[in-house]
Design an enzyme around this catalytic site. Structure first.
Site, PDB file in Angstrom:
ATOM      1  N   SER A  15     -27.821 -42.439  29.374  1.00 28.07           N
ATOM      2  CA  SER A  15     -26.517 -43.221  29.179  1.00 28.07           C
ATOM      3  C   SER A  15     -26.417 -43.083  27.706  1.00 28.07           C
ATOM      4  CB  SER A  15     -27.035 -44.758  29.578  1.00 28.07           C
ATOM      5  OG  SER A  15     -26.037 -45.571  28.773  1.00 28.07           O
ATOM      6  N   TYR A  33     -32.078 -52.420  27.778  1.00 29.72           N
ATOM      7  CA  TYR A  33     -31.516 -51.425  28.626  1.00 29.72           C
ATOM      8  C   TYR A  33     -31.371 -50.095  27.840  1.00 29.72           C
ATOM      9  CZ  TYR A  33     -28.103 -48.568  31.281  1.00 29.72           C
ATOM     10  OH  TYR A  33     -27.576 -47.606  31.803  1.00 29.72           O
TER      11      TYR A  33
END
Length: 250
Positions: A145, A159
């Site tokens: 990501s 995350y």
């Protein structure tokens, strides 16, 4: 060489294939002639995906798989080899994004993200690597990501930690096996998928929904990047692709 010719015939296993990036990638690669093994936890979604791919003339099989279980991923790789005789590409796509401030101490969600985002990738590598080593060829594609480039804030500390870890794991893997086995890390920004629904912390969930509403691009944006990495000649390894919506500042 055209993309279709380069992708055609390759055996590709995709985790998290029941929706979002995984599903979109499966559809694109099938249209380019890849032979697919699609895995996720939702049997009905996988059945529908395989039915639609095969109805369109493609080749695909599925298996219900939980990436937090190493044995499940070993079984998925075994299915690829028993069905098609080999495995060319392992796409570690399954992921969870549970955004919340550290002060909320949502330890169970931290555990889930570590289990899915990090251990799931490691289990995928462990399952596919012996096959790739025996073949002296193969390609790991792992979805990280932009949160693996810059810490997503507010609320994305854990995350981001998992996505930084994935990036490091794939780079370390490249150093170890890169002479014959390719490694690609895809680092997307806001892309249409179920990932945005992973936050249960109310204020964070509201923030994430607004962020995606303002920024997201279709999942096939990532699918095309994956196809680009696969289509390269064997002596070319696309190590990282960072892609964002044009309007996304983060």
């Amino acid at each position: 060489m055209s993309q279709a010719n380069a992708v055609a015939g390759k055996v590709v296993l995709i985790t998290g294939a029941s929706s979002g990036l995984g599903e979109s990638t499966a559809r694109l690669l099938a249209s380019l002639g890849a032979k697919l093994v699609v895995v996720a936890r939702r049997a009905e979604r996988l059945q529908q995906l395989v039915a639609e791919i095969t109805a369109a003339g493609g080749e695909a099989v599925y298996q219900v798989t939980d990436v937090t279980k190493a044995n499940d991923l070993e079984a998925a790789v075994n299915l690829a080899v028993s069905t098609y005789g080999r495995l060319d590409v392992m796409i570690n796509n399954a992921g969870l994004m549970a955004i919340a401030p550290m002060s909320a101490r949502r330890v169970a969600e931290w555990d889930q993200m570590i289990d899915i985002n990090i251990k799931g990738v490691l289990y995928g590598i462990a399952a596919a690597l012996p096959v790739f080593e025996k073949q002296n060829s193969g390609h790991f594609i792992t979805i990280s990501s932009v949160a693996g480039v810059k810490v997503f804030s507010p609320g994305g500390t854990v995350y981001s930690g998992t996505k930084f870890a994935v990036r490091a794991i794939n780079e370390g893997l490249r150093h170890e096996v890169g002479a014959a086995i390719r490694t690609t890390t895809i680092l997307p920004g806001a892309v249409e998928s179920e990932l945005k629904h992973g936050s249960k912390h109310a204020a964070s969930a509201e923030f994430v929904q607004a962020f995606y509403q303002q920024n997201e691009i279709p999942a096939d944006s990532v699918a095309r990047a994956i196809a680009y990495a696969i289509e390269q000649p064997a002596n070319v390894d696309i190590n990282e692709i960072v892609l964002r919506p044009t309007v996304q500042e983060f």
